[in-house]
Design an enzyme around this catalytic site. Structure first.
Site, mmCIF file in Angstrom:
data_model
loop_
_atom_site.group_PDB
_atom_site.id
_atom_site.type_symbol
_atom_site.label_atom_id
_atom_site.label_comp_id
_atom_site.label_asym_id
_atom_site.label_seq_id
_atom_site.Cartn_x
_atom_site.Cartn_y
_atom_site.Cartn_z
ATOM 1 N N ARG A 173 -23.039 28.260 29.302
ATOM 2 C CA ARG A 173 -22.752 27.473 30.510
ATOM 3 C C ARG A 173 -21.550 26.562 30.304
ATOM 4 N NH1 ARG A 173 -26.641 26.112 34.249
ATOM 5 N NH2 ARG A 173 -26.191 23.906 34.071
ATOM 6 N N ARG A 177 -11.952 24.759 26.132
ATOM 7 C CA ARG A 177 -10.632 24.930 26.756
ATOM 8 C C ARG A 177 -9.516 24.559 25.784
ATOM 9 N NH1 ARG A 177 -12.414 22.275 31.583
ATOM 10 N NH2 ARG A 177 -13.450 23.823 32.895
ATOM 11 N N ARG A 249 -39.475 21.177 30.456
ATOM 12 C CA ARG A 249 -39.066 19.855 30.012
ATOM 13 C C ARG A 249 -39.047 18.949 31.231
ATOM 14 N NH1 ARG A 249 -39.428 18.753 24.896
ATOM 15 N NH2 ARG A 249 -37.566 17.425 24.794
ATOM 16 N N ARG A 279 -28.078 11.173 27.946
ATOM 17 C CA ARG A 279 -26.880 10.814 28.694
ATOM 18 C C ARG A 279 -27.156 9.617 29.588
ATOM 19 N NH1 ARG A 279 -26.652 16.345 32.495
ATOM 20 N NH2 ARG A 279 -28.555 15.934 33.625
ATOM 21 N N GLU A 300 -31.096 8.619 30.453
ATOM 22 C CA GLU A 300 -31.935 9.815 30.608
ATOM 23 C C GLU A 300 -32.542 10.269 29.281
ATOM 24 O OE1 GLU A 300 -29.971 12.624 33.218
ATOM 25 O OE2 GLU A 300 -30.853 14.300 32.119
ATOM 26 N N TYR A 348 -33.727 28.475 35.554
ATOM 27 C CA TYR A 348 -32.803 27.379 35.804
ATOM 28 C C TYR A 348 -31.786 27.880 36.832
ATOM 29 C CZ TYR A 348 -29.829 23.444 35.540
ATOM 30 O OH TYR A 348 -29.136 22.322 35.896
ATOM 31 N N ASP A 350 -28.756 26.795 39.582
ATOM 32 C CA ASP A 350 -27.909 25.783 40.207
ATOM 33 C C ASP A 350 -28.097 25.859 41.723
ATOM 34 O OD1 ASP A 350 -26.742 24.380 38.124
ATOM 35 O OD2 ASP A 350 -25.197 25.894 37.799
HETATM 36 P P1 FAD Z 1 -36.925 22.135 44.123
HETATM 37 O O1 FAD Z 1 -35.737 21.276 44.393
HETATM 38 O O2 FAD Z 1 -37.721 21.850 42.901
HETATM 39 O O3 FAD Z 1 -37.867 22.081 45.406
HETATM 40 C C1 FAD Z 1 -39.203 22.572 45.391
HETATM 41 C C2 FAD Z 1 -40.016 21.672 46.319
HETATM 42 O O4 FAD Z 1 -41.328 22.235 46.453
HETATM 43 C C3 FAD Z 1 -40.190 20.256 45.775
HETATM 44 O O5 FAD Z 1 -39.776 19.319 46.735
HETATM 45 C C4 FAD Z 1 -41.689 20.157 45.490
HETATM 46 O O6 FAD Z 1 -42.199 18.858 45.725
HETATM 47 C C5 FAD Z 1 -42.257 21.159 46.499
HETATM 48 N N1 FAD Z 1 -43.584 21.686 46.122
HETATM 49 C C6 FAD Z 1 -43.933 22.254 44.941
HETATM 50 N N2 FAD Z 1 -45.229 22.630 44.969
HETATM 51 C C7 FAD Z 1 -45.721 22.273 46.190
HETATM 52 C C8 FAD Z 1 -46.990 22.393 46.803
HETATM 53 N N3 FAD Z 1 -48.046 22.956 46.188
HETATM 54 N N4 FAD Z 1 -47.138 21.911 48.071
HETATM 55 C C9 FAD Z 1 -46.088 21.345 48.737
HETATM 56 N N5 FAD Z 1 -44.849 21.217 48.182
HETATM 57 C C10 FAD Z 1 -44.669 21.677 46.927
HETATM 58 N N6 FAD Z 1 -27.695 22.155 40.365
HETATM 59 C C11 FAD Z 1 -26.363 22.135 40.629
HETATM 60 O O7 FAD Z 1 -25.856 23.027 41.326
HETATM 61 N N7 FAD Z 1 -25.562 21.102 40.178
HETATM 62 C C12 FAD Z 1 -26.047 20.090 39.411
HETATM 63 O O8 FAD Z 1 -25.307 19.183 39.024
HETATM 64 C C13 FAD Z 1 -27.444 20.101 39.107
HETATM 65 N N8 FAD Z 1 -27.978 19.117 38.364
HETATM 66 C C14 FAD Z 1 -29.297 19.137 38.067
HETATM 67 C C15 FAD Z 1 -29.807 18.107 37.278
HETATM 68 C C16 FAD Z 1 -31.154 18.095 36.974
HETATM 69 C C17 FAD Z 1 -31.688 16.969 36.147
HETATM 70 C C18 FAD Z 1 -31.994 19.156 37.417
HETATM 71 C C19 FAD Z 1 -33.450 19.180 37.054
HETATM 72 C C20 FAD Z 1 -31.500 20.184 38.206
HETATM 73 C C21 FAD Z 1 -30.136 20.189 38.541
HETATM 74 N N9 FAD Z 1 -29.596 21.183 39.348
HETATM 75 C C22 FAD Z 1 -28.246 21.180 39.614
HETATM 76 C C23 FAD Z 1 -30.436 22.280 39.903
HETATM 77 C C24 FAD Z 1 -31.001 21.945 41.309
HETATM 78 O O9 FAD Z 1 -31.845 20.810 41.221
HETATM 79 C C25 FAD Z 1 -31.772 23.178 41.829
HETATM 80 O O10 FAD Z 1 -30.864 24.236 42.004
HETATM 81 C C26 FAD Z 1 -32.497 22.976 43.166
HETATM 82 O O11 FAD Z 1 -33.222 21.790 43.191
HETATM 83 C C27 FAD Z 1 -33.451 24.124 43.410
HETATM 84 O O12 FAD Z 1 -34.071 23.997 44.667
HETATM 85 P P2 FAD Z 1 -35.539 24.581 44.922
HETATM 86 O O13 FAD Z 1 -35.810 24.380 46.379
HETATM 87 O O14 FAD Z 1 -35.659 25.961 44.384
HETATM 88 O O15 FAD Z 1 -36.499 23.673 44.020
HETATM 89 N N1 UDP Z 2 -24.978 20.329 25.634
HETATM 90 C C1 UDP Z 2 -24.764 19.679 24.423
HETATM 91 N N2 UDP Z 2 -24.025 18.525 24.410
HETATM 92 C C2 UDP Z 2 -23.537 17.967 25.540
HETATM 93 C C3 UDP Z 2 -23.753 18.624 26.765
HETATM 94 C C4 UDP Z 2 -24.493 19.796 26.778
HETATM 95 O O1 UDP Z 2 -25.227 20.142 23.392
HETATM 96 O O2 UDP Z 2 -22.892 16.893 25.442
HETATM 97 C C5 UDP Z 2 -25.762 21.597 25.623
HETATM 98 C C6 UDP Z 2 -27.264 21.311 25.806
HETATM 99 O O3 UDP Z 2 -28.001 22.269 25.052
HETATM 100 C C7 UDP Z 2 -27.474 21.534 27.288
HETATM 101 C C8 UDP Z 2 -26.509 22.686 27.579
HETATM 102 O O4 UDP Z 2 -25.382 22.435 26.704
HETATM 103 O O5 UDP Z 2 -28.811 21.873 27.605
HETATM 104 C C9 UDP Z 2 -26.049 22.787 29.029
HETATM 105 O O6 UDP Z 2 -25.382 21.574 29.389
HETATM 106 P P1 UDP Z 2 -25.225 21.077 30.886
HETATM 107 O O7 UDP Z 2 -24.325 19.907 30.897
HETATM 108 O O8 UDP Z 2 -24.882 22.251 31.747
HETATM 109 O O9 UDP Z 2 -26.723 20.597 31.171
HETATM 110 P P2 UDP Z 2 -27.508 20.219 32.509
HETATM 111 O O10 UDP Z 2 -26.592 19.413 33.380
HETATM 112 O O11 UDP Z 2 -27.915 21.515 33.088
HETATM 113 O O12 UDP Z 2 -28.641 19.415 31.974
#
Ligand code: FAD
Ligand code: UDP
Length: 382
Positions: A173, A177, A249, A279, A300, A348, A350
């Site tokens: 991921r 560069r 996690r 972070r 975090e 996972y 996006d």
């Molecule tokens: P979710 O957002 O998890 O939605 C599922 C929903 O279902 C939730 O609201 C939950 O409450 C509900 N639900 C579950 N079970 C039930 C039930 N039994 N009854 C009623 N409701 C229920 N993506 C990016 O593109 N860019 C980013 O920078 C990025 N950063 C992220 C950082 C973090 C820390 C995390 C965890 C994810 C990140 N993502 C990012 C990914 C992004 O969050 C997901 O792509 C997106 O949330 C997926 O949407 P979803 O609807 O599939 O799931």
């Molecule tokens: N990672 C790392 N050091 C960093 C940033 C990322 O080792 O400073 C590794 C780590 O294993 C992480 C993965 O690269 O889970 C993907 O990083 P990304 O920033 O895409 O993580 P996310 O935003 O999805 O948590």
């Protein structure tokens, strides 16, 4: 033919499917167990500072998918935002992803792009080809010194296991560069919705044929009242976790406010193993078009997800893969339900991929109905 469909979850998956079906004449009920829409992308203004906070962690929209980019821009105004990440390690601040600046600063050199490429090739350990795990992948790309400084500790903290136990794909991921380009992403489109992701999702759900129930957890017997269910909750929860729980996690955020600018950027990573957090996110920098005196900061921490915690990252190690295959095999036998999204397919994803899959799923459903194939049962294969 019009159906009554139930959507479980008002995240991006549920909202996009609900909207497409509603636009095609179907009656939609959405149940969401939380008190808000948008799932993990949820944003809310902090009452004290007015800063827009990414409540479940930082979210940056980035994609090469022009149709998805057009789609989100139909429901919200996206402002330009370029994600630039810094890392503090060994008492110094560096730029990520590893780029020419990182390399020259770390090794106290002034290498040209070609020289840096040759230099890292000498550093690289390519004795294991192809690399079998995260550590071997990192060593083959950047060598031991950069790996130890930027990846080993962070990865151990993030995933709770040694990097040799993780798939090489996690590192893929992140690019390396040989230029001074420090854009964290390499996609054609990048931005953040001006009024946050929750406003975007609320707009997608705003349709007369969609009825939304917040604070409402789905129960299996409800399914009988509908022609079809689109389920974006956890795959193992559908089966009552009866053969075990898929591993996730979860994250803990230590939140605090700061008068002024805390760290001067949106995201600072702490890769060293001796710093317990991974972070620090300073939310006001995600909205550079806004002006705020004070700041909201999240430190975090990652840990194993317990039954009462919010599932964030699917782990997908060997033991999870075996359990996953059991649940997938059973899910394929289910009728009248489609498993979607991050939790429903245990991947996972996006945001852009989530939207792409949700659109494709909803279109497939509508097309099948048009052919007279009633209530197709299918799932996006994990
Ligand atoms: P979710 O957002 O998890 O939605 C599922 C929903 O279902 C939730 O609201 C939950 O409450 C509900 N639900 C579950 N079970 C039930 C039930 N039994 N009854 C009623 N409701 C229920 N993506 C990016 O593109 N860019 C980013 O920078 C990025 N950063 C992220 C950082 C973090 C820390 C995390 C965890 C994810 C990140 N993502 C990012 C990914 C992004 O969050 C997901 O792509 C997106 O949330 C997926 O949407 P979803 O609807 O599939 O799931
Ligand atoms: N990672 C790392 N050091 C960093 C940033 C990322 O080792 O400073 C590794 C780590 O294993 C992480 C993965 O690269 O889970 C993907 O990083 P990304 O920033 O895409 O993580 P996310 O935003 O999805 O948590």
């Amino acid at each position: 033919m019009s159906t009554r469909s139930l959507i479980v979850g008002a995240g991006l998956s549920g909202a996009v499917i609900a909207r497409h079906l509603a636009d095609h004449g179907h009656q939609i009920t959405v149940v969401e167990q939380r008190s808000h829409v948008a799932g993990n992308c949820h944003t809310a203004r902090d009452a004290q500072t007015g800063v827009m906070v990414h409540v479940y962690g930082p979210h940056i929209f980035h994609t090469d998918d022009a149709e998805v980019w057009d789609y989100v821009n139909r429901y919200a105004t996206f402002r330009p935002y370029t994600h630039r990440v810094k890392a503090t390690t060994g008492g110094q601040v560096y730029s990520l992803p590893v780029n020419l600046h990182t390399i020259n600063q770390f090794f106290r050199t002034n290498l040209s792009p070609q020289d840096a490429q040759d230099f890292l090739a000498q550093q690289a350990d390519r004795t294991r080809t192809p690399p079998q795990n995260f550590e071997e992948q990192a060593l083959s790309l950047i060598g031991a010194q950069l790996y130890e400084a930027f990846f080993k500790g962070y990865t151990q903290k993030q995933w709770g296991v040694h990097p040799t136990q993780l798939p090489a794909a996690i590192l893929k991921r992140l690019p390396v560069r040989f230029s001074y380009d420090d854009n964290y992403f390499f996609h054609a489109f990048q931005g953040i919705p001006e009024h946050g992701y929750t406003a975007l999702v609320a707009q997608i759900l705003d349709h007369p044929a969609i009825t939304l129930h917040l604070n409402t957890a789905f129960r299996r017997p409800q399914a009988a009242d509908f022609d079809h269910v689109f389920y974006s909750g956890p795959l193992d929860a559908w089966f009552g976790f009866d053969i075990g729980r898929l591993g996730y996690r979860t994250l803990d955020f230590e939140c605090f406010t700061h008068a002024g600018d805390y760290q001067g950027c949106a995201m600072m990573n702490y890769p060293s193993a001796d710093v317990p957090w991974t972070r620090v996110t300073e939310h006001k920098h995600f909205a550079p078009w806004e002006k705020h005196e004070s700041s909201v900061v999240y430190r975090e921490y990652s840990r194993a997800c317990g039954p009462q915690d919010t599932p964030y990252y699917p782990i997908r190690l060997t033991q999870e893969q075996a359990l996953l295959q059991h649940y997938v095999a059973r899910a394929e036998q289910e009728r009248g339900v489609t498993f979607v999204g991050r939790l429903g397919t245990y991947r996972y994803l996006d945001m852009d991929v989530t939207i792409r899959e949700a659109l494709d799923t909803a279109r497939h459903f509508v097309a099948q109905l048009a052919k007279g194939r009633i209530m197709p049962a299918f799932m996006v294969r994990p």
